[in-house]
Motif scaffolding. Structure first.
Motif, mmCIF file in Angstrom:
data_model
loop_
_atom_site.group_PDB
_atom_site.id
_atom_site.type_symbol
_atom_site.label_atom_id
_atom_site.label_comp_id
_atom_site.label_asym_id
_atom_site.label_seq_id
_atom_site.Cartn_x
_atom_site.Cartn_y
_atom_site.Cartn_z
ATOM 1 N N SER A 333 0.899 -1.180 0.016
ATOM 2 C CA SER A 333 0.137 -0.009 0.052
ATOM 3 C C SER A 333 0.909 1.147 -0.073
ATOM 4 C CB SER A 333 -0.847 -0.077 1.202
ATOM 5 O OG SER A 333 -0.189 -0.069 2.343
ATOM 6 N N ASN A 334 1.848 1.236 0.902
ATOM 7 C CA ASN A 334 2.986 2.422 0.567
ATOM 8 C C ASN A 334 3.656 2.442 -0.755
ATOM 9 O OD1 ASN A 334 2.545 2.871 3.199
ATOM 10 N ND2 ASN A 334 4.418 1.841 4.118
ATOM 11 N N LEU A 335 3.865 1.319 -1.505
ATOM 12 C CA LEU A 335 4.373 1.309 -2.735
ATOM 13 C C LEU A 335 3.415 2.184 -3.577
ATOM 14 C CD1 LEU A 335 6.190 -1.487 -4.622
ATOM 15 C CD2 LEU A 335 4.105 -0.297 -5.793
ATOM 16 N N VAL A 336 2.047 1.813 -3.555
ATOM 17 C CA VAL A 336 1.216 2.584 -4.371
ATOM 18 C C VAL A 336 1.188 4.041 -4.226
ATOM 19 C CG1 VAL A 336 -1.272 2.993 -4.969
ATOM 20 C CG2 VAL A 336 -0.290 0.459 -4.703
ATOM 21 N N LYS A 337 1.375 4.615 -3.080
ATOM 22 C CA LYS A 337 1.322 5.638 -2.645
ATOM 23 C C LYS A 337 2.539 6.793 -3.225
ATOM 24 C CE LYS A 337 -1.236 5.407 1.625
ATOM 25 N NZ LYS A 337 -0.993 5.346 3.178
ATOM 26 N N ALA A 338 3.769 5.744 -3.272
ATOM 27 C CA ALA A 338 4.964 6.352 -3.596
ATOM 28 C C ALA A 338 5.028 6.630 -5.122
ATOM 29 C CB ALA A 338 6.151 5.421 -3.118
ATOM 30 N N LEU A 339 4.155 5.946 -6.060
ATOM 31 C CA LEU A 339 4.230 5.979 -7.491
ATOM 32 C C LEU A 339 3.327 7.259 -7.853
ATOM 33 C CD1 LEU A 339 3.107 2.426 -8.558
ATOM 34 C CD2 LEU A 339 5.531 3.482 -8.534
ATOM 35 N N VAL A 340 2.802 7.957 -6.865
ATOM 36 C CA VAL A 340 2.040 9.303 -7.415
ATOM 37 C C VAL A 340 2.711 10.530 -6.836
ATOM 38 C CG1 VAL A 340 0.062 10.735 -6.965
ATOM 39 C CG2 VAL A 340 -0.277 8.009 -6.805
ATOM 40 N N PRO A 341 3.053 11.257 -7.804
ATOM 41 C CA PRO A 341 4.063 12.477 -7.507
ATOM 42 C C PRO A 341 3.151 13.658 -6.500
ATOM 43 C CG PRO A 341 3.849 12.202 -9.908
ATOM 44 C CD PRO A 341 2.909 11.382 -9.242
ATOM 45 N N SER A 342 4.142 14.459 -5.762
ATOM 46 C CA SER A 342 3.313 15.002 -4.819
ATOM 47 C C SER A 342 2.567 16.289 -5.336
ATOM 48 C CB SER A 342 4.391 15.714 -3.897
ATOM 49 O OG SER A 342 5.338 16.415 -4.624
ATOM 50 N N THR A 343 2.682 16.686 -6.462
ATOM 51 C CA THR A 343 1.826 17.668 -7.090
ATOM 52 C C THR A 343 1.540 17.422 -8.581
ATOM 53 O OG1 THR A 343 3.849 19.196 -7.725
ATOM 54 C CG2 THR A 343 2.537 19.475 -5.448
ATOM 55 N N THR A 344 0.898 18.082 -9.390
ATOM 56 C CA THR A 344 0.706 17.885 -10.573
ATOM 57 C C THR A 344 1.526 19.211 -11.370
ATOM 58 O OG1 THR A 344 -1.348 17.326 -10.578
ATOM 59 C CG2 THR A 344 -0.759 18.253 -12.577
#
Length: 356
Positions: A333-344
């Motif tokens: 679940s932490n891996l999935v979060k890391a795949l998303v950039p913090s901002t657009t």
């Protein structure tokens, strides 16, 4: 982990123009690059650069065109003289060197690999690879023997009697690397060394450099404008913009923790699964290895390999091993979060940052 500093840069400024010392005062009083050029007709090349480069590590300096990265690397061997600041190699002030000591630095301590290969067209491949040894006064027979050894190491066995025009671009760049290695210099400066190569050849050269570095542990300063290349090669990453440092540090940390909108835009289009390692997002072990984990994976595995290994199941968790010993836990679940950039990222800068 403690790393011995090989190269130290402190408060380095470079201003191009007729009166750089006068212009320096304006910069230190807050005048930016654009205003310095418009109001005072001087160009700000570098502004207050502070970097420590670890012994045996690859420090990558990157940025878009005009950011100052090539200007910075040329200060290390004093091909360019600074307007202000200090540069130390092994604790010695390079700026205080005499002409003789500076020549010794360039011959014995620092070798340089250029983007445009810089081979002598009238000399054989072996003679090109032996150039720095011949400059030191080593007799031809011994220098050629050393050159042939390194040509073989970079995959050019049997090409010593050829001439540069008979080689492909990737092969010519291998000659440049062999020349730098043959000199046995502890520091290698690589200025956009792979930028002129086709993508597949470029990847091969990156792999070759990393393979050699595992054995040789050179202190390498590598210049690039390509973030994918920087993230692949760097132990320590320095990102420049308009002559100043925007962010520096361990590449995985920068990717996960961009400290500026400029960096956020830079990293927004990166394939994070392919670049990030499980070590960057694991939870350190505190109470021993849990019994309900779904397997063991290596500290340096990519998130991409973890997705394939887990079958994409976000409920799984894995024990992370470093040198065979458990050091952490990875929850998918932490891996999935890391795949998303913090901002657009803003479209304008994103498109500029990804032009290669």
């Amino acid at each position: 982990m403690y790393r011995k500093t090989k190269i130290s840069i402190r408060n380095l400024y470079k201003i191009f123009g007729v009166e750089p010392k006068s212009a320096l005062q304006h910069v230190q009083n807050g005048v930016g690059k654009a205003d310095l050029l418009e109001q005072y007709l001087h160009v700000l090349g570098l502004q207050d650069i502070n970097v420590d480069m670890g012994e045996g590590e690859i420090t990558v300096i990157m940025g878009l065109s005009g950011s100052g990265k090539s200007t910075l690397i040329r200060h290390l061997n004093r091909l360019i003289e600074p307007t202000a600041g200090a540069i130390e190699v092994d604790g010695e002030n390079v700026l205080a060197y005499s002409e003789e000591r500076l020549r010794q630095l360039r011959r014995e301590t620092m070798s340089m690999v250029f983007q445009k290969f810089a081979l002598f067209p009238h000399k054989t491949v072996a003679d090109n690879a032996a150039t720095l040894l011949r400059v030191r006064g080593i007799e031809r027979q011994n220098s050629l023997a050393e050159a042939h050894k390194w040509l073989e190491r970079v995959g050019l066995h049997g090409f010593g009697d050829h001439y540069p025009h008979q080689l492909s671009g990737g092969m010519q760049q291998r000659v440049g690397i062999a020349r730098a290695l043959a000199s046995n210099s502890p520091i290698m400066l690589m200025d956009e060394a792979f930028s002129a190569l086709d993508p597949l050849i470029r990847t091969d050269m990156q792999d070759l450099l990393l393979e050699l570095q595992k054995e040789l542990h050179k202190t390498i300063v590598f210049i690039t404008h390509d973030l994918d290349e920087a993230l692949k090669l760097a132990d320590h990453l320095v990102i420049l913009k308009d002559g100043h440092i925007v962010q520096k540090g361990e590449p995985q940390h920068i990717l996960l923790n961009p400290n500026d909108p400029y960096i956020e835009d830079f990293v927004s289009d990166i394939n994070r699964a392919r670049v990030l390692r499980v070590r960057s997002i694991m939870t350190p072990l505190r109470n021993g290895v849990p019994e309900n984990s779904h397997g063991e994976v290596d500290y340096n595995d990519t998130l991409e390999s973890m997705i394939a290994y887990s079958g994409g199941d976000t409920s799984h968790s894995y024990v992370i091993l470093k040198d065979g010993a458990p050091v952490g836990i990875l929850n998918m679940s932490n891996l999935v979060k890391a795949l998303v950039p913090s901002t657009t990222a803003s479209p304008g800068l994103r498109s500029e940052a990804t032009i290669r």
